[in-house]
Scaffold this motif. Structure first.
Motif, PDB file in Angstrom:
ATOM      1  N   VAL A  13     -21.348  37.241  -4.549  1.00 28.99           N
ATOM      2  CA  VAL A  13     -20.328  37.564  -3.553  1.00 28.99           C
ATOM      3  C   VAL A  13     -19.200  38.253  -4.319  1.00 28.99           C
ATOM      4  N   SER A  15     -15.258  39.515  -4.320  1.00 27.10           N
ATOM      5  CA  SER A  15     -13.945  39.416  -3.688  1.00 27.10           C
ATOM      6  C   SER A  15     -13.202  40.725  -3.912  1.00 27.10           C
ATOM      7  N   ARG A  46     -15.587  39.079   0.062  1.00 33.32           N
ATOM      8  CA  ARG A  46     -14.430  38.268   0.437  1.00 33.32           C
ATOM      9  C   ARG A  46     -13.253  39.225   0.562  1.00 33.32           C
ATOM     10  N   GLU A 182     -16.435  30.119  -7.926  1.00 26.49           N
ATOM     11  CA  GLU A 182     -15.457  31.215  -7.796  1.00 26.49           C
ATOM     12  C   GLU A 182     -14.272  30.902  -8.687  1.00 26.49           C
ATOM     13  N   CYS A 203     -19.091  33.899  -6.797  1.00 25.00           N
ATOM     14  CA  CYS A 203     -18.154  34.918  -6.311  1.00 25.00           C
ATOM     15  C   CYS A 203     -17.320  35.454  -7.467  1.00 25.00           C
TER      16      CYS A 203
END
Ligand SMILES: CC(=O)N[C@H](C=O)[C@@H](O)[C@H](O)[C@H](O)COP(=O)(O)O
Length: 226
Positions: A13, A15, A46, A182, A203
């Motif tokens: 993921v 960000s 994100r 994350e 992330c």
């Protein structure tokens, strides 16, 4: 497990955030960055701020985890129910909110916030936690996915230079919900290590989408070699 959460299993993921006053702080720019990271293989992105969320949702075909940062200290990641409802309304499929046990500015507990979100929207909820205790409480509050986002920022854990692997191990061992690692994942090897430790997904923000910081790392190395 919700299929949208399932789609992030074992995935990266990314960000995509620019901070107040920075040159890249522009929702269009962040939407372009988001589209670029999806081309690179991001399973989800994100995004921060209502306009960024709207434009990122329109630009990508992967799940968007939206948040609204209000302030930069204490409880500032989607701090109240109103913030969370607005993020859902902006189109995020998942809303990330402060998942610590600290008092929230609107006086609601995390559980009450999640319950109200469930009643009024079909948005999924990610709890940005700062410790194992936060994560266990967030599970009880009924969220969908846990993040280590606030480890090193909420006062309960040291700010490790890289990911807080100790917390990752604790959460993977004790929590039944998926764990997203994350925070300070700065290399592909660290991202892979997070997954090897049993994380559900990982992330990365700064190391992919914050050129000023990345340039600073290189500039420092170059200066050190002179
Ligand atoms: C603590 C906090 O406010 N974290 C924020 C949460 O959205 C972002 O500033 C981080 O960039 C994000 O969590 C990704 O982490 P990193 O940039 O270290 O890869």
């Amino acid at each position: 497990m919700d299929p949208l959460i399932e789609s992030m299993r074992g995935g990266l993921v990314v960000s995509c955030q620019a901070y107040p006053g920075e040159p890249m702080r522009d929702p269009r720019t962040m939407a372009q960055v988001a589209a670029a990271v999806v081309e690179g293989g991001a399973a989800a992105v994100r995004a921060q701020g209502l306009q960024d969320v709207r434009e990122v949702v329109a630009a990508v075909d992967v799940p968007v985890i939206g948040l609204w940062k209000d302030g930069d200290d204490g409880v500032y990641i989607t701090p109240t129910l109103e913030h969370a409802l607005a993020v859902a309304d902006a189109g995020a499929q998942i809303v990330a909110l402060d998942g610590t046990r600290r008092p929230r500015p609107d006086g609601r507990t995390l559980a009450a916030t999640v319950a109200e979100l469930r009643e009024r929207t079909d948005v999924l909820v990610m709890a940005d936690c700062g410790s194992l205790e936060d994560a266990l409480e967030a599970e009880r509050a009924g969220v969908d996915i846990l993040g280590t986002t606030l480890a090193g920022y909420s006062g309960e854990r040291p700010r490790t230079p890289g990911p807080d692997y100790e917390l990752v191990d604790e959460m993977v061992g004790a929590c039944r919900l998926p764990v997203m690692v994350e925070g300070r994942v700065h290399s592909p090897a660290q991202a892979a290590e997070a997954l090897a430790r049993g994380a559900f997904a990982v992330c990365v923000g700064t190391a992919i989408t914050h050129p000023t910081t990345i340039t600073g790392w290189f500039a420092e190395a170059v200066a050190g070699a002179r």
